[in-house]
Design a protein around this motif. Structure first.
Motif, PDB file in Angstrom:
ATOM      1  N   ALA A   1       0.818  -1.222   0.000  1.00 22.24           N
ATOM      2  CA  ALA A   1       0.000   0.000   0.000  1.00 22.24           C
ATOM      3  C   ALA A   1       0.848   1.267   0.000  1.00 22.24           C
ATOM      4  O   ALA A   1       0.650   2.148  -0.854  1.00 22.24           O
ATOM      5  CB  ALA A   1      -0.965  -0.020   1.184  1.00 22.24           C
ATOM      6  N   PRO A   2       1.816   1.428   0.926  1.00 24.81           N
ATOM      7  CA  PRO A   2       2.630   2.651   0.861  1.00 24.81           C
ATOM      8  C   PRO A   2       3.475   2.741  -0.396  1.00 24.81           C
ATOM      9  O   PRO A   2       3.731   3.832  -0.902  1.00 24.81           O
ATOM     10  CB  PRO A   2       3.503   2.564   2.114  1.00 24.81           C
ATOM     11  N   GLY A   3       3.921   1.580  -0.932  1.00 23.83           N
ATOM     12  CA  GLY A   3       4.692   1.623  -2.165  1.00 23.83           C
ATOM     13  C   GLY A   3       3.878   2.148  -3.333  1.00 23.83           C
ATOM     14  O   GLY A   3       4.342   2.991  -4.104  1.00 23.83           O
ATOM     15  N   LEU A   4       2.632   1.660  -3.456  1.00 24.71           N
ATOM     16  CA  LEU A   4       1.775   2.120  -4.554  1.00 24.71           C
ATOM     17  C   LEU A   4       1.445   3.605  -4.410  1.00 24.71           C
ATOM     18  O   LEU A   4       1.525   4.368  -5.383  1.00 24.71           O
ATOM     19  CB  LEU A   4       0.490   1.287  -4.576  1.00 24.71           C
ATOM     20  N   VAL A   5       1.058   4.014  -3.219  1.00 23.27           N
ATOM     21  CA  VAL A   5       0.689   5.416  -3.008  1.00 23.27           C
ATOM     22  C   VAL A   5       1.900   6.318  -3.163  1.00 23.27           C
ATOM     23  O   VAL A   5       1.818   7.420  -3.723  1.00 23.27           O
ATOM     24  CB  VAL A   5       0.031   5.582  -1.628  1.00 23.27           C
ATOM     25  N   MET A   6       3.048   5.881  -2.688  1.00 25.46           N
ATOM     26  CA  MET A   6       4.264   6.674  -2.856  1.00 25.46           C
ATOM     27  C   MET A   6       4.620   6.809  -4.332  1.00 25.46           C
ATOM     28  O   MET A   6       5.096   7.864  -4.777  1.00 25.46           O
ATOM     29  CB  MET A   6       5.413   6.022  -2.086  1.00 25.46           C
ATOM     30  N   GLY A   7       4.392   5.749  -5.093  1.00 21.98           N
ATOM     31  CA  GLY A   7       4.636   5.836  -6.533  1.00 21.98           C
ATOM     32  C   GLY A   7       3.742   6.854  -7.203  1.00 21.98           C
ATOM     33  O   GLY A   7       4.185   7.611  -8.075  1.00 21.98           O
ATOM     34  N   VAL A   8       2.469   6.903  -6.806  1.00 22.02           N
ATOM     35  CA  VAL A   8       1.560   7.914  -7.346  1.00 22.02           C
ATOM     36  C   VAL A   8       2.030   9.319  -6.975  1.00 22.02           C
ATOM     37  O   VAL A   8       1.966  10.242  -7.788  1.00 22.02           O
ATOM     38  CB  VAL A   8       0.127   7.657  -6.841  1.00 22.02           C
ATOM     39  N   MET A   9       2.520   9.463  -5.759  1.00 24.26           N
ATOM     40  CA  MET A   9       3.002  10.764  -5.319  1.00 24.26           C
ATOM     41  C   MET A   9       4.213  11.239  -6.117  1.00 24.26           C
ATOM     42  O   MET A   9       4.398  12.439  -6.355  1.00 24.26           O
ATOM     43  CB  MET A   9       3.362  10.696  -3.831  1.00 24.26           C
ATOM     44  N   ILE A  10       5.049  10.308  -6.570  1.00 24.74           N
ATOM     45  CA  ILE A  10       6.299  10.662  -7.257  1.00 24.74           C
ATOM     46  C   ILE A  10       6.095  10.828  -8.759  1.00 24.74           C
ATOM     47  O   ILE A  10       6.968  11.370  -9.446  1.00 24.74           O
ATOM     48  CB  ILE A  10       7.367   9.595  -6.947  1.00 24.74           C
ATOM     49  N   ILE A  11       4.956  10.401  -9.296  1.00 21.23           N
ATOM     50  CA  ILE A  11       4.719  10.508 -10.734  1.00 21.23           C
ATOM     51  C   ILE A  11       4.972  11.915 -11.270  1.00 21.23           C
ATOM     52  O   ILE A  11       5.644  12.079 -12.307  1.00 21.23           O
ATOM     53  CB  ILE A  11       3.291  10.023 -11.079  1.00 21.23           C
ATOM     54  N   PRO A  12       4.457  12.986 -10.633  1.00 19.65           N
ATOM     55  CA  PRO A  12       4.717  14.339 -11.181  1.00 19.65           C
ATOM     56  C   PRO A  12       6.195  14.696 -11.235  1.00 19.65           C
ATOM     57  O   PRO A  12       6.625  15.411 -12.134  1.00 19.65           O
ATOM     58  CB  PRO A  12       3.956  15.253 -10.219  1.00 19.65           C
ATOM     59  N   LEU A  13       6.966  14.191 -10.270  1.00 21.09           N
ATOM     60  CA  LEU A  13       8.398  14.478 -10.261  1.00 21.09           C
ATOM     61  C   LEU A  13       9.077  13.885 -11.479  1.00 21.09           C
ATOM     62  O   LEU A  13       9.877  14.560 -12.151  1.00 21.09           O
ATOM     63  CB  LEU A  13       9.007  13.918  -8.977  1.00 21.09           C
TER      64      LEU A  13
ATOM     65  N   ALA B   1      13.699  10.954  -7.906  1.00 15.31           N
ATOM     66  CA  ALA B   1      12.504  10.263  -7.410  1.00 15.31           C
ATOM     67  C   ALA B   1      12.872   9.194  -6.392  1.00 15.31           C
ATOM     68  O   ALA B   1      12.180   9.010  -5.389  1.00 15.31           O
ATOM     69  CB  ALA B   1      11.743   9.652  -8.585  1.00 15.31           C
ATOM     70  N   VAL B   2      13.969   8.472  -6.637  1.00 13.85           N
ATOM     71  CA  VAL B   2      14.417   7.459  -5.676  1.00 13.85           C
ATOM     72  C   VAL B   2      14.770   8.109  -4.346  1.00 13.85           C
ATOM     73  O   VAL B   2      14.403   7.610  -3.267  1.00 13.85           O
ATOM     74  CB  VAL B   2      15.610   6.675  -6.243  1.00 13.85           C
ATOM     75  N   SER B   3      15.483   9.240  -4.394  1.00  9.52           N
ATOM     76  CA  SER B   3      15.828   9.948  -3.158  1.00  9.52           C
ATOM     77  C   SER B   3      14.581  10.410  -2.426  1.00  9.52           C
ATOM     78  O   SER B   3      14.521  10.352  -1.193  1.00  9.52           O
ATOM     79  CB  SER B   3      16.718  11.156  -3.488  1.00  9.52           C
ATOM     80  N   ARG B   4      13.593  10.846  -3.172  1.00  9.43           N
ATOM     81  CA  ARG B   4      12.331  11.269  -2.555  1.00  9.43           C
ATOM     82  C   ARG B   4      11.629  10.085  -1.904  1.00  9.43           C
ATOM     83  O   ARG B   4      11.070  10.225  -0.803  1.00  9.43           O
ATOM     84  CB  ARG B   4      11.432  11.894  -3.619  1.00  9.43           C
ATOM     85  N   ALA B   5      11.660   8.941  -2.537  1.00  8.45           N
ATOM     86  CA  ALA B   5      11.001   7.764  -1.974  1.00  8.45           C
ATOM     87  C   ALA B   5      11.752   7.231  -0.752  1.00  8.45           C
ATOM     88  O   ALA B   5      11.129   6.830   0.236  1.00  8.45           O
ATOM     89  CB  ALA B   5      10.888   6.671  -3.042  1.00  8.45           C
ATOM     90  N   VAL B   6      13.072   7.223  -0.813  1.00 10.42           N
ATOM     91  CA  VAL B   6      13.858   6.716   0.313  1.00 10.42           C
ATOM     92  C   VAL B   6      13.646   7.587   1.552  1.00 10.42           C
ATOM     93  O   VAL B   6      13.599   7.090   2.677  1.00 10.42           O
ATOM     94  CB  VAL B   6      15.356   6.653  -0.074  1.00 10.42           C
ATOM     95  N   GLY B   7      13.494   8.877   1.362  1.00  9.94           N
ATOM     96  CA  GLY B   7      13.339   9.780   2.491  1.00  9.94           C
ATOM     97  C   GLY B   7      11.923   9.932   2.996  1.00  9.94           C
ATOM     98  O   GLY B   7      11.701  10.645   3.995  1.00  9.94           O
ATOM     99  N   GLU B   8      10.956   9.297   2.382  1.00  6.08           N
ATOM    100  CA  GLU B   8       9.563   9.439   2.815  1.00  6.08           C
ATOM    101  C   GLU B   8       9.333   8.701   4.130  1.00  6.08           C
ATOM    102  O   GLU B   8       9.802   7.579   4.323  1.00  6.08           O
ATOM    103  CB  GLU B   8       8.622   8.906   1.730  1.00  6.08           C
ATOM    104  N   THR B   9       8.593   9.337   5.034  1.00  2.00           N
ATOM    105  CA  THR B   9       8.354   8.777   6.365  1.00  2.00           C
ATOM    106  C   THR B   9       6.880   8.619   6.679  1.00  2.00           C
ATOM    107  O   THR B   9       6.427   7.573   7.144  1.00  2.00           O
ATOM    108  CB  THR B   9       9.021   9.662   7.431  1.00  2.00           C
ATOM    109  N   MET B  10       6.088   9.671   6.425  1.00  2.00           N
ATOM    110  CA  MET B  10       4.715   9.703   6.906  1.00  2.00           C
ATOM    111  C   MET B  10       3.861   8.593   6.298  1.00  2.00           C
ATOM    112  O   MET B  10       3.092   7.933   6.998  1.00  2.00           O
ATOM    113  CB  MET B  10       4.100  11.066   6.606  1.00  2.00           C
ATOM    114  N   ILE B  11       3.979   8.382   4.995  1.00  2.00           N
ATOM    115  CA  ILE B  11       3.165   7.353   4.353  1.00  2.00           C
ATOM    116  C   ILE B  11       3.497   5.983   4.912  1.00  2.00           C
ATOM    117  O   ILE B  11       2.604   5.151   5.158  1.00  2.00           O
ATOM    118  CB  ILE B  11       3.376   7.390   2.825  1.00  2.00           C
TER     119      ILE B  11
END
Length: 414
Positions: free
Chosen positions: A268-280, A330-340
């Motif tokens: 679940a967090p992987g899918l939602v995080m991927g949607v969040m990073i799409i614009p980047l 995008a990878v750096s953004r995903a690695v640093g994500e905490t809240m999701i």
């Protein structure tokens, strides 16, 4: 009088003096020009020259006093500091006005000051980066004096909760030994990041190709801002969406297929995080694809290639360095994500390949280690710096690899 009060009092005098210096220098140079004296530089540079002479020495005095105070060398009294700054400003006003003349090259002095200001800004950013690395390394070394580095990197169990009781002497015989095996944390980090990249990279890249190569200007004006709205949504909202909507949906789908899934799962967090990073990914890739020279496309069309062949064999290879940079960001953004991750994946450091099980990441564990009432020198708290150091090294290796790829393809297509 504190240094802050002294600075406020000095600014009340320095700002009017700076404006006065600017206006006086321009008026003086303008009056001489009107009388037929041709000056070397435009009038505005004489004004800025005088303004800099008023502001920079006095502000430099405050910077010097602040450094002396931080280093515990000396503490300058507030009234002395304010009086000295105003005196330097007045001296700079008189000095700069006397220097203005027909042969004075004000443009060189002002441009030199701007150049040194830019150099200073660059040095500050470099020093801040060095300070961050040094602070993390220093605290991490204290942690690795308590925990073996090899056990930390290869251990498969993360359970630091009892370290606080042991460090304060409140542990009895029934307290379990704390374990600091970071492998489940890094496995969870890269697992969730990989899921996010499997969503973000294809969708973002396909969206960029469509908007750059196929979409009309009308569709582009509507689609690109609509896609970039996703980047402005707070991560906590994505966390709610992952925990309340996506995670229960995954559980129901898994049960319908005869699988067992936890409500706090990694998918679940992987899918939602991927949607969040799409614009980047899409925004940066779109800019890079549009930067490919049109002559390369026209040459491909002239040789008989179709649009899809041109995109696949000409445009994307030429834009690959920029696309790699977008993916790395995008990878750096995903690695640093905490809240999701906290809201949807939980805090359980499980070492598993099953995306339907609960996992956690390095950043979540760092936050968990630095919150609470445990002592700062306890192993649980210091473990956050050990995790940060390893994550910093891994990110550095990733950057080096990406730079090698970018340089290789840039040399090939430039």
């Amino acid at each position: 009088m504190t240094m802050g009060s002294a600075l406020q009092m000095a600014l009340m005098a320095i700002l009017p003096l700076s404006v006065l210096a600017y206006m006086a220098a321009r008026r003086r140079a303008g009056a001489d020009n009107a009388r037929g004296t041709e000056f070397h530089s435009p009038l505005v540079y004489y004004g800025w020259y005088s303004c800099l002479w008023v502001a920079l020495p006095s502000m430099g005095l405050f910077v010097l006093a602040g450094l002396l105070h931080l280093l515990h060398i000396a503490t300058v009294p507030g009234p002395v500091l304010a009086g000295g700054a105003v005196a330097l400003a007045a001296f700079g006003l008189v000095w700069s006005q006397r220097a203005i003349g027909r042969d004075f090259r004000a443009i060189h002095s002002v441009e030199g000051a701007v150049r040194w200001a830019l150099i200073g800004a660059s040095c500050i950013s470099i020093l801040i980066t060095i300070g961050i690395v040094v602070s993390v390394v220093f605290e991490a070394m204290q942690f690795f004096r308590l925990v073996n580095l090899w056990d930390f990197l290869t251990g498969t169990k993360w359970s630091p909760e009892t370290a606080f009781l042991i460090s304060t002497g409140r542990a009895d015989g029934n307290v379990a030994t704390p374990e600091f095996g970071s492998l489940p944390l890094f496995a969870g980090t890269f697992y969730i990041t990989a899921v996010a990249m499997l969503v973000a990279v294809p969708m973002g890249l396909f969206a960029a190709v469509y908007m750059a190569e196929y979409a009309s200007q009308r569709v582009r004006r509507i689609a690109k801002p609509a896609l970039e709205i996703l980047a402005g949504i707070p991560t906590v909202v994505y966390g709610f969406f992952a925990a309340i909507t996506v995670s229960p949906l995954i559980v129901h789908l898994a049960e319908s297929m005869g699988l067992e899934a936890e409500y706090t799962n990694a998918l679940a967090p992987g899918l939602v995080m991927g949607v969040m990073i799409i614009p980047l990914v899409s925004s940066l890739s779109d800019d890079v694809i549009n930067a490919v020279p049109q002559a390369m496309r026209e040459g491909s069309y002239a040789l008989g290639a179709t649009t899809s062949e041109t995109i696949r064999k000409v445009v994307l290879p030429a834009a690959l360095p920029g696309v790699v940079s977008a993916v790395l960001l995008a990878v750096s953004r995903a690695v640093g994500e905490t809240m999701i991750v906290v809201m949807a994946a939980g805090l359980m450091p499980n070492l598993t390949w099953n995306p339907l099980k609960s996992m956690t990441t390095v950043t979540v564990s760092i936050v968990d280690s630095l919150t609470g009432d445990q002592a700062f020198d306890s192993p649980q708290t210091l473990s956050a710096f050990g995790l940060g150091l390893v994550l910093l090294v891994l990110t550095l290796v990733l950057n080096v690899v990406s730079l090698v790829v970018i340089r290789k393809f840039r040399e090939q297509y430039e």
